[in-house]
Design an enzyme around this catalytic site. Structure first.
Site, PDB file in Angstrom:
ATOM      1  N   THR A 231       0.833  -1.211   0.000  1.00 46.91           N
ATOM      2  CA  THR A 231       0.000   0.000   0.000  1.00 46.91           C
ATOM      3  C   THR A 231       0.867   1.260   0.000  1.00 46.91           C
ATOM      4  OG1 THR A 231      -0.280  -0.141   2.408  1.00 46.91           O
ATOM      5  CG2 THR A 231      -2.047  -1.060   1.044  1.00 46.91           C
TER       6      THR A 231
ATOM      7  N   GLN B  80       1.090 -13.654  -1.409  1.00 49.68           N
ATOM      8  CA  GLN B  80      -0.233 -13.661  -2.049  1.00 49.68           C
ATOM      9  C   GLN B  80      -0.288 -12.539  -3.081  1.00 49.68           C
ATOM     10  OE1 GLN B  80      -3.474 -14.225   1.251  1.00 49.68           O
ATOM     11  NE2 GLN B  80      -1.688 -13.336   2.238  1.00 49.68           N
TER      12      GLN B  80
ATOM     13  N   ASP C  42       1.993  -8.320  -7.660  1.00 55.39           N
ATOM     14  CA  ASP C  42       2.498  -7.063  -8.204  1.00 55.39           C
ATOM     15  C   ASP C  42       3.958  -7.091  -8.623  1.00 55.39           C
ATOM     16  OD1 ASP C  42       3.879  -6.973  -5.728  1.00 55.39           O
ATOM     17  OD2 ASP C  42       2.342  -5.679  -4.821  1.00 55.39           O
TER      18      ASP C  42
ATOM     19  N   HIS D  89      -0.889 -16.618  -5.599  1.00 56.58           N
ATOM     20  CA  HIS D  89      -2.020 -16.095  -6.372  1.00 56.58           C
ATOM     21  C   HIS D  89      -1.597 -15.550  -7.725  1.00 56.58           C
ATOM     22  CE1 HIS D  89      -4.448 -15.608  -2.354  1.00 56.58           C
ATOM     23  NE2 HIS D  89      -4.353 -16.857  -2.761  1.00 56.58           N
TER      24      HIS D  89
ATOM     25  N   CYS E 256      -4.024 -23.598 -22.659  1.00 58.50           N
ATOM     26  CA  CYS E 256      -2.711 -24.212 -22.876  1.00 58.50           C
ATOM     27  C   CYS E 256      -1.612 -23.565 -22.045  1.00 58.50           C
ATOM     28  CB  CYS E 256      -2.341 -24.168 -24.365  1.00 58.50           C
ATOM     29  SG  CYS E 256      -1.952 -22.509 -24.976  1.00 58.50           S
TER      30      CYS E 256
ATOM     31  N   CYS F 107      -6.644 -17.118 -27.063  1.00 55.52           N
ATOM     32  CA  CYS F 107      -5.308 -17.606 -27.388  1.00 55.52           C
ATOM     33  C   CYS F 107      -5.168 -17.851 -28.896  1.00 55.52           C
ATOM     34  CB  CYS F 107      -5.085 -18.901 -26.610  1.00 55.52           C
ATOM     35  SG  CYS F 107      -3.504 -19.690 -26.884  1.00 55.52           S
TER      36      CYS F 107
ATOM     37  N   SER G  49      -1.295  -9.025   5.769  1.00 57.17           N
ATOM     38  CA  SER G  49      -2.417  -9.837   5.278  1.00 57.17           C
ATOM     39  C   SER G  49      -3.481  -9.949   6.360  1.00 57.17           C
ATOM     40  CB  SER G  49      -1.945 -11.233   4.881  1.00 57.17           C
ATOM     41  OG  SER G  49      -3.057 -12.027   4.491  1.00 57.17           O
ATOM     42  N   SER G  50      -4.751  -9.859   5.937  1.00 59.66           N
ATOM     43  CA  SER G  50      -5.849 -10.065   6.880  1.00 59.66           C
ATOM     44  C   SER G  50      -5.974 -11.538   7.270  1.00 59.66           C
ATOM     45  CB  SER G  50      -7.160  -9.559   6.264  1.00 59.66           C
ATOM     46  OG  SER G  50      -7.387 -10.195   5.028  1.00 59.66           O
TER      47      SER G  50
ATOM     48  N   ASP H 110       2.284   0.208  11.250  1.00 63.92           N
ATOM     49  CA  ASP H 110       2.568   0.400   9.832  1.00 63.92           C
ATOM     50  C   ASP H 110       3.804  -0.430   9.430  1.00 63.92           C
ATOM     51  OD1 ASP H 110       2.217   2.084   7.325  1.00 63.92           O
ATOM     52  OD2 ASP H 110       4.319   2.429   7.841  1.00 63.92           O
TER      53      ASP H 110
HETATM   54  P1  OAD Z   1      -6.325  -7.702   2.625  1.00 64.35           P
HETATM   55  O1  OAD Z   1      -6.774  -6.425   1.992  1.00 64.35           O
HETATM   56  O2  OAD Z   1      -7.369  -8.681   3.013  1.00 64.35           O
HETATM   57  O3  OAD Z   1      -5.484  -7.395   3.937  1.00 64.35           O
HETATM   58  C1  OAD Z   1      -4.437  -6.444   3.927  1.00 64.35           C
HETATM   59  C2  OAD Z   1      -4.132  -6.095   5.374  1.00 64.35           C
HETATM   60  O4  OAD Z   1      -3.000  -5.208   5.376  1.00 64.35           O
HETATM   61  C3  OAD Z   1      -5.282  -5.368   6.059  1.00 64.35           C
HETATM   62  O5  OAD Z   1      -5.533  -6.016   7.303  1.00 64.35           O
HETATM   63  C4  OAD Z   1      -4.756  -3.946   6.271  1.00 64.35           C
HETATM   64  O6  OAD Z   1      -5.234  -3.363   7.461  1.00 64.35           O
HETATM   65  C5  OAD Z   1      -3.259  -4.167   6.298  1.00 64.35           C
HETATM   66  N1  OAD Z   1      -2.449  -3.015   5.836  1.00 64.35           N
HETATM   67  C6  OAD Z   1      -2.636  -2.247   4.740  1.00 64.35           C
HETATM   68  N2  OAD Z   1      -1.662  -1.319   4.617  1.00 64.35           N
HETATM   69  C7  OAD Z   1      -0.831  -1.498   5.671  1.00 64.35           C
HETATM   70  C8  OAD Z   1       0.365  -0.843   6.129  1.00 64.35           C
HETATM   71  N3  OAD Z   1       0.921   0.168   5.448  1.00 64.35           N
HETATM   72  N4  OAD Z   1       0.937  -1.291   7.272  1.00 64.35           N
HETATM   73  C9  OAD Z   1       0.385  -2.328   7.972  1.00 64.35           C
HETATM   74  N5  OAD Z   1      -0.720  -2.983   7.584  1.00 64.35           N
HETATM   75  C10 OAD Z   1      -1.328  -2.582   6.446  1.00 64.35           C
HETATM   76  O7  OAD Z   1      -5.216  -8.332   1.636  1.00 64.35           O
HETATM   77  P2  OAD Z   1      -4.648  -9.837   1.616  1.00 64.35           P
HETATM   78  O8  OAD Z   1      -4.658 -10.443   2.973  1.00 64.35           O
HETATM   79  O9  OAD Z   1      -3.387  -9.815   0.856  1.00 64.35           O
HETATM   80  O10 OAD Z   1      -6.603 -12.979  -3.542  1.00 64.35           O
HETATM   81  O11 OAD Z   1      -5.765 -10.551   0.743  1.00 64.35           O
HETATM   82  C11 OAD Z   1      -5.651 -11.920   0.496  1.00 64.35           C
HETATM   83  C12 OAD Z   1      -6.214 -12.250  -0.859  1.00 64.35           C
HETATM   84  O12 OAD Z   1      -7.550 -11.729  -0.987  1.00 64.35           O
HETATM   85  C13 OAD Z   1      -5.482 -11.583  -2.013  1.00 64.35           C
HETATM   86  O13 OAD Z   1      -4.306 -12.271  -2.385  1.00 64.35           O
HETATM   87  C14 OAD Z   1      -6.500 -11.620  -3.105  1.00 64.35           C
HETATM   88  C15 OAD Z   1      -7.721 -11.191  -2.321  1.00 64.35           C
HETATM   89  O14 OAD Z   1      -8.932 -11.645  -2.818  1.00 64.35           O
HETATM   90  C16 OAD Z   1      -7.250 -13.287  -4.680  1.00 64.35           C
HETATM   91  O15 OAD Z   1      -7.746 -12.434  -5.377  1.00 64.35           O
HETATM   92  C17 OAD Z   1      -7.319 -14.754  -4.968  1.00 64.35           C
HETATM   93 ZN    ZN Z   2      -3.949 -21.506 -25.494  1.00 62.35          ZN
END
Ligand code: OAD
Ligand code: ZN
Length: 246
Positions: free
Chosen positions: A26, A99, A102, A119, A130, A152, A193-194, A235
């Protein structure tokens, strides 16, 4: 403080495996999914079966991706990415599980082979039939020419960003490698990650069950705070800034 304790845990560990979510990027200008303003607060996810069965869903998925193009193209590794790359360079970290889609861990200095992408990756595309890889300018040119998402050239199945959507099979190699890393490490760092999306969210628990210490760094509570050895609710850039090397 938590950061000082983390420093001691890092110094004592022989094998550190970081596991990252959208929160580490972020500060690089890429929105996460579930925070206020996150992607899933603005748009409903397009599930894999919708993408496969509906040309409208495919067009919408690609419109969303192109709308993010500047954001992804301009993003540079942040302090969190750089701190983890320092651990990797120092030989404390064999590989990273992410996960994120980027490409910023690779940009920070991890070899491609040492970034275990659960992911996938949004910086290129693949045929869902393919597996042939396409670059995004190719997709964009076709899209603009025909007004619809391209198929494709080899097998005529839809071309999709090389990411995993809900309902899509997880990448087997990445799952196997993430399992090994989680079982082998003695310190597991779950960062930004949440921890609500499975099977990815199983890896911190797997590491903990196999004897590793578990540290969670996130500015909001997560699903697994109660099993962690250390929670740094802060943070990420601030928490990991002190570990950025040269
Ligand atoms: P989430 O958006 O669920 O969680 C991100 C967490 O990071 C949240 O709890 C925020 O509060 C925290 N956060 C954001 N900025 C921050 C900062 N600067 N410092 C500390 N904490 C911060 O994202 P993911 O857990 O990555 O998958 O989501 C998991 C998966 O859900 C993703 O890979 C994606 C999504 O759907 C697919 O699309 C299959
Ligand atoms: Zn193909």
């Amino acid at each position: 403080s938590g950061v000082e304790q983390l420093g001691n845990m890092i110094a004592e560990a022989a094998c550190i495996v970081p596991f990252t979510g959208a929160g580490i990027s972020t500060e690089c200008g890429i929105p996460d999914f579930r925070s206020p303003g996150g992607l899933w607060t603005r748009n409903r996810p397009i599930a894999f079966d919708e993408f496969v069965s509906s040309a409208d869903a495919r067009a919408e998925a690609w419109r969303r991706r192109f709308a993010m193009e500047e954001t992804f193209a301009a993003a540079k590794p942040g302090r969190g990415h750089r701190a983890l790359a320092s651990l990797y360079k120092a030989g404390k970290t064999p590989a990273i599980i992410t996960q994120n889609i980027d490409n910023l861990h690779q940009a920070s200095g991890f070899r491609t082979d040492d970034v275990v992408e659960l992911h996938g990756n949004t910086t290129y595309a693949r045929c869902i039939g393919c597996g042939h890889a396409y670059d995004l300018p190719w997709v964009k040119a076709r899209f603009e020419e025909t007004g619809s998402a391209p198929d494709c050239s080899l097998c005529e199945e839809p071309v999709k960003t090389a990411t995993i959507s809900f309902g899509q099979a997880m990448p087997e190699d990445a799952m196997r490698r993430a399992t090994e890393l989680s079982q082998q490490c003695d310190l597991f760092l779950a960062i930004g990650s949440s921890l609500v999306v499975w099977p990815a969210a199983g890896f911190p628990l797997m590491a903990k069950n196999c004897g590793a210490k578990l540290v969670i760094i996130n500015n909001e509570p997560t699903e697994q705070d109660d099993v962690a050895d250390l929670v740094i609710r802060h943070d990420i850039g601030e928490a990991l800034g002190p570990f950025v090397g040269n």
